[in-house]
Design an enzyme around this catalytic site. Structure first.
Site, short mmCIF file in Angstrom:
data_model
loop_
_atom_site.label_atom_id
_atom_site.label_comp_id
_atom_site.label_asym_id
_atom_site.label_seq_id
_atom_site.Cartn_x
_atom_site.Cartn_y
_atom_site.Cartn_z
N SER A 317 -8.13 47.13 23.56
CA SER A 317 -8.23 47.92 22.34
C SER A 317 -7.13 47.61 21.33
O SER A 317 -7.14 46.55 20.75
CB SER A 317 -8.27 49.40 22.71
N ASP A 328 -6.30 35.06 14.80
CA ASP A 328 -7.16 34.71 13.67
C ASP A 328 -6.39 34.13 12.50
O ASP A 328 -6.90 33.31 11.75
CB ASP A 328 -7.95 35.94 13.21
N LYS A 342 -12.54 45.76 24.45
CA LYS A 342 -12.86 47.09 23.92
C LYS A 342 -12.71 47.06 22.41
O LYS A 342 -11.61 46.93 21.90
CB LYS A 342 -11.96 48.17 24.52
#
Length: 560
Positions: A317, A328, A342
């Protein structure tokens, strides 16, 4: 539930929050720990309905049935418990992370995200039905009152807690209390002929979520975050600042076993690493009420230094939000194994009776557009078995056992291929240590024999250990074959049969674990992690990558 088999459960912190994820046994707690993974803001929950008539009919039907049960059922029943059960089962039909927390359990659940508590400040464990002090927290009330590692707590305020059926939660409730209040502990201390009574005055105890931060060498720092609690960002800033003053230019950030927590703490930490104005995470819910976009906006403390992030199947999470944003934007090299997966956001909603609903109100996406939520279409039981399936499929040991669909392919800012749909795959895969899966090793751990042996060794050799600096201990101290045999003998006395092959298989891991626990008692928590990390495969892979100037993969990621 064990997210990090290489590092066995550490001792209980007195209120049960610091290492709470290790204590999970009940199914509702399992769901709750993972449901705690992303909690957003303090926006009030504004109820609305797309179909109010259906909602009203459902409510009236439930109320009618509950009334009939209360009035006419053949036996007396607790209608509140029935209602709680029905709510829990109803939420299971939605997703694995929407969860209802009854009022009597809400305080324990919330403590996971608290940064301090009122108590005596002691880490303890249970050895042979006896509550034993592992370490008083530095400068806490227990240390000031003179508690020592190895002290056995026989009674709290006159009530026996050792040798009787006494749950950890019962003990937590007795040790904590309002600051300024006193608690009487009856202790059995080695070398004394009879028990002693010590009065401890409770005070506010920090419940740190930054487990440790230290310099590995004159340039490289290590910082471990165990969860994203209310004070995590401030703890992180203080720890990072201290490392910077010691010469930090490259950092290993350890998010292994981190189940998540407050989303905004994770994004604020991401902002410390990501320069300029770049997207960190965005969420999409029903309509636009819970649609958000979070960008980097401050001049961070470590925007240009070399960064490696450790992740594993226990990183969930909010931890995945941080790791995904760094990956990214090509800001960090991720090392370890695929994360939990999650990608659902929960809103905490306080109910009138003191209970709480944590309802999934959005999905989150990494900057490249990845949803890392794994599938839960086959039901809760199948979802909870997903990590075991990874093990059976060989994923923990072979990177080529992991397969992503082409439809889940995305690209980072510099064009590298990454995948969504089931956790975040690190840039450098490191197999799990197979010796941690040894049946003999797991039984030793389940019986608490490794920690008990280490504490006993510390007590027997306290004078010699205190004469050594930690650096000398690290270089000179070794667990011998004789000591391993003594451990095996204690195991036999505890009912664990002889297993020479099992002992040989896990001997290297046992040597590290025993040395680490001895270091914890003798030199403190940082020493524990230093010893563990010295032989930790993921940590060593991270250090190799961060120190190798010819590592083109790392050079391609470093800096902005």
């Amino acid at each position: 539930m064990s997210f990090q088999p290489q590092q066995p459960p550490r001792p209980h912190s007195e209120p049960g929050t610091r290492n709470w994820r290790w204590q999970v046994r009940q199914p509702w707690l399992l769901g709750l720990v993972l449901a705690c993974g992303v909690l957003i803001g303090a926006n009030p929950f504004r109820p609305s309905s797309q179909n109010p008539d259906l909602t009203a009919r459902g409510y009236l039907k439930f109320k009618e049935i509950l009334s009939y049960i209360d009035r006419d059922y053949v036996d007396s029943v607790n209608t509140e418990e029935l209602s709680d059960y029905a709510i829990t089962r109803m939420l299971e039909r939605l997703d694995p992370h929407s969860v209802f927390i009854p009022a009597k359990q809400q305080q324990q659940a919330s403590s996971f995200l608290q940064s301090d508590y009122d108590g005596i400040g002691v880490e303890f464990n249970t050895f042979r039905d006896t509550v034993t002090v592992v370490a008083p927290l530095s400068e806490g009330p227990a240390e000031q009152a003179g508690l020592q590692p190895g002290d056995r707590i026989l009674a709290v305020d006159g009530q026996a807690v050792s040798g009787v059926h006494f749950t950890m939660q019962d003990l937590f409730s007795k040790l904590r209390g309002p600051r300024g209040s006193r608690v009487q502990l009856q202790l059995l201390r080695r070398g004394l002929p009879r028990p002693i009574t010590v009065a401890v005055t409770r005070n506010r105890i920090p419940n740190s979520s930054v487990d440790v931060a230290y310099m590995v060498d004159n340039q490289t720092g290590y910082l471990k975050i165990s969860r994203f609690a209310s004070g995590t960002y401030d703890e992180f800033k203080a720890a990072l600042g201290d490392l910077r003053r010691q010469g930090l230019t490259r950092l290993v950030l350890d998010l292994r076993g981190n189940p998540g927590g407050y989303l905004d703490r994770a994004t604020k930490i991401a902002d410390e690493f990501i320069g300029g104005t770049k997207k960190i995470v965005y969420t999409e819910g029903k309509g636009d009420q819970y649609d958000t976009q979070t960008y980097s906006r401050v001049a961070g403390e470590f925007e240009d230094g070399t960064l490696v992030v450790l992740v594993d199947e226990g990183s969930a999470s909010a931890a995945e939000v941080l790791a995904g944003a760094l990956q990214d934007h090509d800001r960090a090299l991720l090392v370890g194994r695929r994360t939990f997966g999650k990608g659902l956001v929960q809103q905490p909603i306080a109910l009138n009776d003191g209970s709480e609903l944590r309802l999934t109100i959005a999905r989150y996406y990494t900057p490249s557009g990845r949803s890392i939520q794994k599938s839960y279409g086959r039901g809760l039981a199948d979802y909870e078995q997903e990590l075991q399936k990874r093990s059976r499929n060989g994923e923990y040991f072979h990177a080529d056992s992991i397969h992503f669909a082409d439809s889940l392919r995305y690209r980072t800012g510099r064009g590298r291929v990454v995948y969504g749909g089931g956790g975040i795959m690190p840039d450098l895969f490191v197999a799990r240590d197979t010796s941690a899966q040894s049946g003999y090793y797991l039984k030793l751990q389940s019986l608490n024999l490794v920690r008990e042996f280490a504490l006993s060794y510390y007590q027997d050799h306290k004078t010699e250990l205190e004469a050594l600096r930690f650096e000398q201990f690290g270089e000179q101290f070794r667990i011998s074959d004789t000591q391993l045999q003594l451990l095996a003998t204690r195991a036999i006395q505890s009912g664990l049969p002889t297993n020479a092959a099992g002992l040989r298989r896990c001997a290297p891991l046992l040597r590290t674990q025993l040395k680490a626990h001895i270091a914890r008692s003798a030199y403190g928590k940082a020493a524990y992690f230093r010893v563990l990390n010295h032989d930790d495969a993921e940590m060593q892979q991270a250090l190799n990558a961060i120190r190798e100037p010819g590592n083109t993969a790392l050079l391609g990621l470093a800096g902005q």
